[in-house]
Design a protein around this motif. Sequence first.
Motif, PDB file in Angstrom:
ATOM      1  N   ALA A 216       0.836  -1.200   0.000  1.00  0.00           N
ATOM      2  CA  ALA A 216       0.000   0.000   0.000  1.00  0.00           C
ATOM      3  C   ALA A 216       0.873   1.252   0.000  1.00  0.00           C
ATOM      4  O   ALA A 216       0.605   2.215  -0.730  1.00  0.00           O
ATOM      5  N   GLN A 217       1.931   1.246   0.807  1.00  0.00           N
ATOM      6  CA  GLN A 217       2.826   2.399   0.871  1.00  0.00           C
ATOM      7  C   GLN A 217       3.538   2.626  -0.461  1.00  0.00           C
ATOM      8  O   GLN A 217       3.586   3.743  -0.971  1.00  0.00           O
ATOM      9  N   PHE A 218       4.102   1.566  -1.013  1.00  0.00           N
ATOM     10  CA  PHE A 218       4.943   1.693  -2.195  1.00  0.00           C
ATOM     11  C   PHE A 218       4.125   1.879  -3.471  1.00  0.00           C
ATOM     12  O   PHE A 218       4.550   2.581  -4.383  1.00  0.00           O
ATOM     13  N   GLY A 219       2.941   1.251  -3.532  1.00  0.00           N
ATOM     14  CA  GLY A 219       2.189   1.279  -4.780  1.00  0.00           C
ATOM     15  C   GLY A 219       1.005   2.209  -4.816  1.00  0.00           C
ATOM     16  O   GLY A 219       0.714   2.804  -5.859  1.00  0.00           O
ATOM     17  N   GLY A 333       6.075 -11.501   0.565  1.00  0.00           N
ATOM     18  CA  GLY A 333       5.793 -11.225  -0.840  1.00  0.00           C
ATOM     19  C   GLY A 333       4.383 -11.602  -1.240  1.00  0.00           C
ATOM     20  O   GLY A 333       3.733 -10.904  -2.024  1.00  0.00           O
ATOM     21  N   VAL A 334       3.879 -12.712  -0.693  1.00  0.00           N
ATOM     22  CA  VAL A 334       2.500 -13.113  -0.970  1.00  0.00           C
ATOM     23  C   VAL A 334       1.533 -12.055  -0.439  1.00  0.00           C
ATOM     24  O   VAL A 334       0.562 -11.670  -1.104  1.00  0.00           O
ATOM     25  N   GLY A 335       1.809 -11.550   0.761  1.00  0.00           N
ATOM     26  CA  GLY A 335       0.980 -10.488   1.314  1.00  0.00           C
ATOM     27  C   GLY A 335       1.052  -9.218   0.488  1.00  0.00           C
ATOM     28  O   GLY A 335       0.053  -8.502   0.329  1.00  0.00           O
ATOM     29  N   ALA A 336       2.233  -8.928  -0.071  1.00  0.00           N
ATOM     30  CA  ALA A 336       2.406  -7.725  -0.883  1.00  0.00           C
ATOM     31  C   ALA A 336       1.614  -7.808  -2.185  1.00  0.00           C
ATOM     32  O   ALA A 336       1.125  -6.792  -2.682  1.00  0.00           O
ATOM     33  N   ILE A 337       1.505  -9.007  -2.757  1.00  0.00           N
ATOM     34  CA  ILE A 337       0.715  -9.161  -3.988  1.00  0.00           C
ATOM     35  C   ILE A 337      -0.758  -8.859  -3.719  1.00  0.00           C
ATOM     36  O   ILE A 337      -1.437  -8.193  -4.504  1.00  0.00           O
ATOM     37  N   ALA A 338      -1.259  -9.327  -2.597  1.00  0.00           N
ATOM     38  CA  ALA A 338      -2.671  -9.124  -2.265  1.00  0.00           C
ATOM     39  C   ALA A 338      -2.947  -7.706  -1.779  1.00  0.00           C
ATOM     40  O   ALA A 338      -4.074  -7.202  -1.942  1.00  0.00           O
TER      41      ALA A 338
END
Length: 419
Positions: A216-219, A333-338
Amino acid sequence: MIKVFSASWALFLGIFMLMIGNGLQGTLLGLRGEQEGFTTFELSVVMSAYFLGFLFSSKATPLLIQRVGHVRVFAALGSTISAVLILYPVLVEPWAWVLGRVMIGFCFCGVYVTAESWLNDASDNENRGKALSIYMIVQMAGIVAAQYIISRGDVSGYILFIVPSVLVSLAFAPILLSVRPVPAFSQTKPLSLPRLIEASPLACVGMFLLGGIFAAQFGMSAVYGLKAGLTVNQISVFVSTIYIAALVAQYPIGWISDRIDRRILVLITTTVGGIGAMLAFLIPGNFTIILIGAALVGGTSNPLYALLIAYANDYLEKDDMAAASGGLLFINGVGAIAGPLIVGWVMDTFGAEGFWLFSSILLLAIAAYAAYRMTRRTRSNLEFETVPYSPVAATTTPLIAEIAQEVYIDTEEVDSDAK
């Protein structure tokens, strides 16, 4: 630290330019996508695609390096990044940007792994920890510098897409002309998920939820800024605040974590971050409150990344630490995709402030689970020896996490010898 920097300044300069390029494209796509009429859901898919490519590359890049060598991998992936960055304003379609982000994520991860392998080779047991600290500072500085460049450019034009392309291309020169080839490495296989959960349920759950917060922060921070009515300059300051706070808070939190039960620190930091995000959610439109929320969320969530790795290491043998880091980063990474997909839906449902609601819920969920775990596993600081904390940025790859494990192990061995 000055001696370490002077010995590898060209490598750090190259990494700095790479981080500017990456920081530019993340925020820039959110701003340009809004101008082009992309929906919040379409932008969330675009942002999620980066983490999909990044996660896949963390597994594939070591195999590529073993096959063709560091230099060829670095040059090939870097050239691809430059090409994709220029194509973004040419192919202004959600599907094209999704494919581009997958490629960008794959290539940036590969470039980082290659550069980090050179960094590891240039370090030894005495200065590896300092090199890791400088690396993290350079990463954060690059992302902050990118926000300043965006505030001085025209989002609707081509120049801001050309700048990161040029910077990535120029980053090759100091790195390739100053480092020697290193042997291909074999990446440690992660521990199985059941073994990781058994060792530290809190680290696994925390890493998964933290992945969503980072994404959320980065994207999606730029998307939030536009929907909240912020100017481009205000968005640049807002995003910069997140990463400056992360850098400033990293070392104090690390110092404290070596001296108290880390679960207490996890509980405190996530509660503070969750309250900061909730404050920005409940008082929308106030730029000062937005910056306070950004500082509290960035300053607590980013150090939490290294804190959870250190906490998991407390319950592992030294031989398992590197393997555990790979598994924890995969969970993250899995959490970051979602993450972008979910925060996009929340923003569609609750408006721009859904960005803060999403972060607050995840941070407070980690806090609640940390409190629960404290009732399930007792721990005496008098009998329990913790593994030293080492700063690791949220933009890390499995390789740099393994380097951090070497720092943990080296520090522990030095302390044991001293005793």
